[in-house]
Design an enzyme around this catalytic site. Sequence first.
Site, PDB file in Angstrom:
ATOM      1  N   GLU A 127       3.607   4.275  -0.226  1.00  0.00           N
ATOM      2  CA  GLU A 127       4.541   4.760  -1.236  1.00  0.00           C
ATOM      3  C   GLU A 127       5.403   5.846  -0.596  1.00  0.00           C
ATOM      4  O   GLU A 127       5.077   6.330   0.491  1.00  0.00           O
ATOM      5  CB  GLU A 127       3.772   5.343  -2.439  1.00  0.00           C
ATOM      6  CG  GLU A 127       2.947   4.286  -3.148  1.00  0.00           C
ATOM      7  CD  GLU A 127       2.132   4.856  -4.313  1.00  0.00           C
ATOM      8  OE1 GLU A 127       2.227   6.084  -4.568  1.00  0.00           O
ATOM      9  OE2 GLU A 127       1.416   4.076  -4.946  1.00  0.00           O
TER      10      GLU A 127
ATOM     11  N   ALA B 221       3.134   8.634   0.004  1.00  0.00           N
ATOM     12  CA  ALA B 221       1.794   8.268   0.492  1.00  0.00           C
ATOM     13  C   ALA B 221       1.933   7.236   1.605  1.00  0.00           C
ATOM     14  O   ALA B 221       1.975   6.043   1.340  1.00  0.00           O
ATOM     15  CB  ALA B 221       0.939   7.727  -0.654  1.00  0.00           C
ATOM     16  N   GLY B 222       2.067   7.734   2.835  1.00  0.00           N
ATOM     17  CA  GLY B 222       2.202   6.842   3.991  1.00  0.00           C
ATOM     18  C   GLY B 222       0.919   6.885   4.795  1.00  0.00           C
ATOM     19  O   GLY B 222      -0.024   6.128   4.533  1.00  0.00           O
ATOM     20  N   SER B 223       0.836   7.840   5.733  1.00  0.00           N
ATOM     21  CA  SER B 223      -0.397   7.993   6.524  1.00  0.00           C
ATOM     22  C   SER B 223      -1.574   8.358   5.623  1.00  0.00           C
ATOM     23  O   SER B 223      -2.702   7.887   5.828  1.00  0.00           O
ATOM     24  CB  SER B 223      -0.223   9.084   7.582  1.00  0.00           C
ATOM     25  OG  SER B 223       0.705   8.659   8.551  1.00  0.00           O
TER      26      SER B 223
ATOM     27  N   GLU C 119       1.562  -0.233   9.885  1.00  0.00           N
ATOM     28  CA  GLU C 119       0.100  -0.509   9.871  1.00  0.00           C
ATOM     29  C   GLU C 119      -0.680   0.665  10.440  1.00  0.00           C
ATOM     30  O   GLU C 119      -1.698   0.517  11.120  1.00  0.00           O
ATOM     31  CB  GLU C 119      -0.214  -1.832  10.570  1.00  0.00           C
ATOM     32  CG  GLU C 119       0.285  -2.982   9.716  1.00  0.00           C
ATOM     33  CD  GLU C 119      -0.340  -4.322   9.997  1.00  0.00           C
ATOM     34  OE1 GLU C 119      -1.506  -4.361  10.421  1.00  0.00           O
ATOM     35  OE2 GLU C 119       0.338  -5.327   9.758  1.00  0.00           O
ATOM     36  N   GLY C 120      -0.188   1.865  10.109  1.00  0.00           N
ATOM     37  CA  GLY C 120      -0.809   3.095  10.583  1.00  0.00           C
ATOM     38  C   GLY C 120      -0.085   3.586  11.822  1.00  0.00           C
ATOM     39  O   GLY C 120      -0.047   2.883  12.832  1.00  0.00           O
TER      40      GLY C 120
ATOM     41  N   ALA D 222      -6.150  -6.466  10.537  1.00  0.00           N
ATOM     42  CA  ALA D 222      -4.735  -6.771  10.768  1.00  0.00           C
ATOM     43  C   ALA D 222      -4.150  -6.039  11.976  1.00  0.00           C
ATOM     44  O   ALA D 222      -3.179  -6.512  12.567  1.00  0.00           O
ATOM     45  CB  ALA D 222      -3.930  -6.425   9.522  1.00  0.00           C
ATOM     46  N   ARG D 223      -4.720  -4.882  12.334  1.00  0.00           N
ATOM     47  CA  ARG D 223      -4.103  -4.091  13.417  1.00  0.00           C
ATOM     48  C   ARG D 223      -4.044  -4.842  14.754  1.00  0.00           C
ATOM     49  O   ARG D 223      -3.050  -4.700  15.482  1.00  0.00           O
ATOM     50  CB  ARG D 223      -4.793  -2.724  13.531  1.00  0.00           C
ATOM     51  CG  ARG D 223      -4.320  -1.797  12.421  1.00  0.00           C
ATOM     52  CD  ARG D 223      -5.023  -0.465  12.358  1.00  0.00           C
ATOM     53  NE  ARG D 223      -4.444   0.340  11.272  1.00  0.00           N
ATOM     54  CZ  ARG D 223      -5.080   1.310  10.623  1.00  0.00           C
ATOM     55  NH1 ARG D 223      -6.325   1.617  10.951  1.00  0.00           N
ATOM     56  NH2 ARG D 223      -4.476   1.978   9.670  1.00  0.00           N
TER      57      ARG D 223
ATOM     58  N   LEU E  14       0.839  -1.210   0.000  1.00  0.00           N
ATOM     59  CA  LEU E  14       0.000   0.000   0.000  1.00  0.00           C
ATOM     60  C   LEU E  14       0.873   1.258   0.000  1.00  0.00           C
ATOM     61  O   LEU E  14       0.773   2.080  -0.919  1.00  0.00           O
ATOM     62  CB  LEU E  14      -0.922  -0.021   1.240  1.00  0.00           C
ATOM     63  CG  LEU E  14      -1.842   1.188   1.430  1.00  0.00           C
ATOM     64  CD1 LEU E  14      -2.888   1.266   0.326  1.00  0.00           C
ATOM     65  CD2 LEU E  14      -2.564   1.131   2.788  1.00  0.00           C
TER      66      LEU E  14
HETATM   67  N1  CAA Z   1     -13.740   0.305   6.481  1.00  0.00           N
HETATM   68  C1  CAA Z   1     -14.418   0.495   5.324  1.00  0.00           C
HETATM   69  N2  CAA Z   1     -14.388   1.650   4.632  1.00  0.00           N
HETATM   70  C2  CAA Z   1     -13.650   2.665   5.147  1.00  0.00           C
HETATM   71  C3  CAA Z   1     -12.929   2.536   6.353  1.00  0.00           C
HETATM   72  C4  CAA Z   1     -13.004   1.293   7.025  1.00  0.00           C
HETATM   73  N3  CAA Z   1     -12.348   1.092   8.167  1.00  0.00           N
HETATM   74  N4  CAA Z   1     -12.294   3.695   6.618  1.00  0.00           N
HETATM   75  C5  CAA Z   1     -12.608   4.520   5.619  1.00  0.00           C
HETATM   76  N5  CAA Z   1     -13.427   3.903   4.732  1.00  0.00           N
HETATM   77  C6  CAA Z   1     -14.029   4.470   3.520  1.00  0.00           C
HETATM   78  C7  CAA Z   1     -14.886   5.675   3.902  1.00  0.00           C
HETATM   79  O1  CAA Z   1     -16.196   5.271   4.216  1.00  0.00           O
HETATM   80  C8  CAA Z   1     -14.811   6.501   2.655  1.00  0.00           C
HETATM   81  O2  CAA Z   1     -15.717   5.960   1.689  1.00  0.00           O
HETATM   82  P1  CAA Z   1     -16.498   6.896   0.627  1.00  0.00           P
HETATM   83  O3  CAA Z   1     -15.450   7.573  -0.197  1.00  0.00           O
HETATM   84  O4  CAA Z   1     -17.324   5.908  -0.141  1.00  0.00           O
HETATM   85  O5  CAA Z   1     -17.272   7.866   1.473  1.00  0.00           O
HETATM   86  C9  CAA Z   1     -13.412   6.278   2.130  1.00  0.00           C
HETATM   87  O6  CAA Z   1     -12.997   5.026   2.683  1.00  0.00           O
HETATM   88  C10 CAA Z   1     -12.426   7.353   2.535  1.00  0.00           C
HETATM   89  O7  CAA Z   1     -12.404   7.418   3.949  1.00  0.00           O
HETATM   90  P2  CAA Z   1     -11.764   8.631   4.767  1.00  0.00           P
HETATM   91  O8  CAA Z   1     -12.315   9.912   4.241  1.00  0.00           O
HETATM   92  O9  CAA Z   1     -11.924   8.346   6.213  1.00  0.00           O
HETATM   93  O10 CAA Z   1     -10.232   8.509   4.337  1.00  0.00           O
HETATM   94  P3  CAA Z   1      -9.005   9.428   4.670  1.00  0.00           P
HETATM   95  O11 CAA Z   1      -8.331   9.780   3.408  1.00  0.00           O
HETATM   96  O12 CAA Z   1      -9.408  10.541   5.594  1.00  0.00           O
HETATM   97  O13 CAA Z   1      -8.009   8.414   5.413  1.00  0.00           O
HETATM   98  C11 CAA Z   1      -7.009   7.263   7.272  1.00  0.00           C
HETATM   99  C12 CAA Z   1      -8.274   7.816   6.610  1.00  0.00           C
HETATM  100  C13 CAA Z   1      -7.542   6.575   8.514  1.00  0.00           C
HETATM  101  C14 CAA Z   1      -6.000   8.343   7.679  1.00  0.00           C
HETATM  102  C15 CAA Z   1      -6.342   6.209   6.328  1.00  0.00           C
HETATM  103  O14 CAA Z   1      -5.734   6.838   5.238  1.00  0.00           O
HETATM  104  C16 CAA Z   1      -5.303   5.362   7.043  1.00  0.00           C
HETATM  105  O15 CAA Z   1      -5.644   4.379   7.704  1.00  0.00           O
HETATM  106  N6  CAA Z   1      -3.990   5.718   6.907  1.00  0.00           N
HETATM  107  C17 CAA Z   1      -2.934   4.905   7.426  1.00  0.00           C
HETATM  108  C18 CAA Z   1      -2.445   3.942   6.378  1.00  0.00           C
HETATM  109  C19 CAA Z   1      -1.770   2.743   6.956  1.00  0.00           C
HETATM  110  O16 CAA Z   1      -2.188   2.201   7.977  1.00  0.00           O
HETATM  111  N7  CAA Z   1      -0.736   2.268   6.284  1.00  0.00           N
HETATM  112  C20 CAA Z   1      -0.079   1.111   6.706  1.00  0.00           C
HETATM  113  C21 CAA Z   1       0.510   0.388   5.563  1.00  0.00           C
HETATM  114  S1  CAA Z   1       0.658  -1.303   5.831  1.00  0.00           S
HETATM  115  C22 CAA Z   1       2.037  -1.563   6.720  1.00  0.00           C
HETATM  116  O17 CAA Z   1       2.582  -0.702   7.363  1.00  0.00           O
HETATM  117  C23 CAA Z   1       2.405  -2.966   6.758  1.00  0.00           C
HETATM  118  C24 CAA Z   1       3.721  -3.327   7.248  1.00  0.00           C
HETATM  119  O18 CAA Z   1       4.762  -2.798   6.906  1.00  0.00           O
HETATM  120  C25 CAA Z   1       3.811  -4.471   8.159  1.00  0.00           C
END
Ligand code: CAA
Length: 419
Positions: free
Chosen positions: A126, A129-131, A364-365, A242-243, A124
């Site tokens: 980039e 594009a992190g948070s 994971e956020g 996953a969190r 996911l």
């Molecule tokens: N379930 C279902 N749908 C969801 C949702 C959820 N939990 N959260 C949001 N949505 C939907 C919303 O309903 C919305 O839908 P519509 O466009 O149809 O209305 C859409 O998604 C956009 O939602 P938001 O406006 O809330 O989105 P946002 O741009 O404000 O972002 C955020 C919210 C919580 C900050 C999110 O971007 C986020 O979680 N960021 C963190 C990313 C992350 O965790 N990255 C980790 C990568 S993985 C990793 O790290 C793995 C590793 O190395 C081990």
Amino acid sequence: MAGFLSEQNVMWRDRARAVADKVVRPLAAKYDELQEYPWEIRDALAEAGLMGVWIPKEYGGAGGGVIDLCLCVEELSRACGGVGVLYAVNALGSFPILVGGTDEQKQRFLPGIAKGERLISFGLSEKYAGSDAGSLHARAVRDGDDWVLNGEKKWNTNGGAADLYTVFAVSDPNSKSRRISAFLVEKGTPGFRIGKVEDKMGIRCVPVVELHFENCRVPAKNLLGEAPGMGFRQAMQTLDRARPGVASQGVGLAAGALEFATVYAGRREQFGSPIVSFQMIQAMLADMATRVEAARHLVYAAAKAVDDGAPNLSKLAAMCKLFATDTAMQVTTDAVQVFGGYGYMKDYPIEKYMRDAKITQIYEGTNQVQRLVVARSLIKEAHALKHLLDYIPKEVQQGYNDPDTIAKRTETPTGAATS
Ligand code: CAA
């Protein structure tokens, strides 16, 4: 806690504990030093039947839940935080298939993952594009029977070792809510290559790499789900599931560090007594243990909420991730403190816990994002609490919006009495 867990939960926990004690603990320092994927540990996990604990039986898994996954991650992380995530990241990579895949995709991909024959990762993040996970740049363009992927992914955990990659890319730049799609990309697909391999502070046995896509053709049948545009939702639903796993990594790290600190404090003598007899050390150990237990309960409750499909699962998943991983950082740091100067040295096992713990507050956020998710849920829930306004004096409620109050406030010199 025992009564809270079912026989099945305890069975998976004990199986993971056996692998952690017999196989993981003796190898943890070696692979931390080498910074290489520990294939012999993967083999032991697969042999114990642990690789598909969370995958339903109809797709070749053991049919356990997120709670079983969490118990396994906790036990493995108690011995090595890197192995904890090496294991958990297969769940992170496969959850998009479980939440958004078609039955055909589940049949095609999940059995190999469940057996441990295929490893999977989650692409996911980039560079820019992190948070803000919605602001991806990687592009997917439909061309005949294929999608053509171009762009890069950053911080890909398990990358290089994995055979399969769940990759998120922009398939419709003009859409607001259907901008992103997810694709299942197989290792060896022309145009897909592994880029920079990161040199990390902790979790060193599991690779974290960049993924590069240059005109990489992915068959349309590997678009996750029935239709494009569902990627962001699939990613968010995945992270909700996953969190709790990362949170369990935090609990395991904290519990493992606490055990070492307690044993060490019983042996280390200063001022003619074992340091564990000093009340300052006892207070530290007691606070550490209390935090671990509180985090553990929250994680199990969140995992159960996910398994039960509870409506507030995003909030609970975020809460447990932030609380358990902040606990991991605090407890592992305190454990190093109990070891004193020795704790800072690589000859002792404890500094690794602290290094492994740091990333759990970030990936994971970030824990800042978790707080955002929790706060957004609270604000939504507050709509149902409007009746409480009856108990708040009217003048306070109107306060800043009421023109008379605003006028009075402007007339009142700062610091002067207003009544
Ligand atoms: N379930 C279902 N749908 C969801 C949702 C959820 N939990 N959260 C949001 N949505 C939907 C919303 O309903 C919305 O839908 P519509 O466009 O149809 O209305 C859409 O998604 C956009 O939602 P938001 O406006 O809330 O989105 P946002 O741009 O404000 O972002 C955020 C919210 C919580 C900050 C999110 O971007 C986020 O979680 N960021 C963190 C990313 C992350 O965790 N990255 C980790 C990568 S993985 C990793 O790290 C793995 C590793 O190395 C081990």
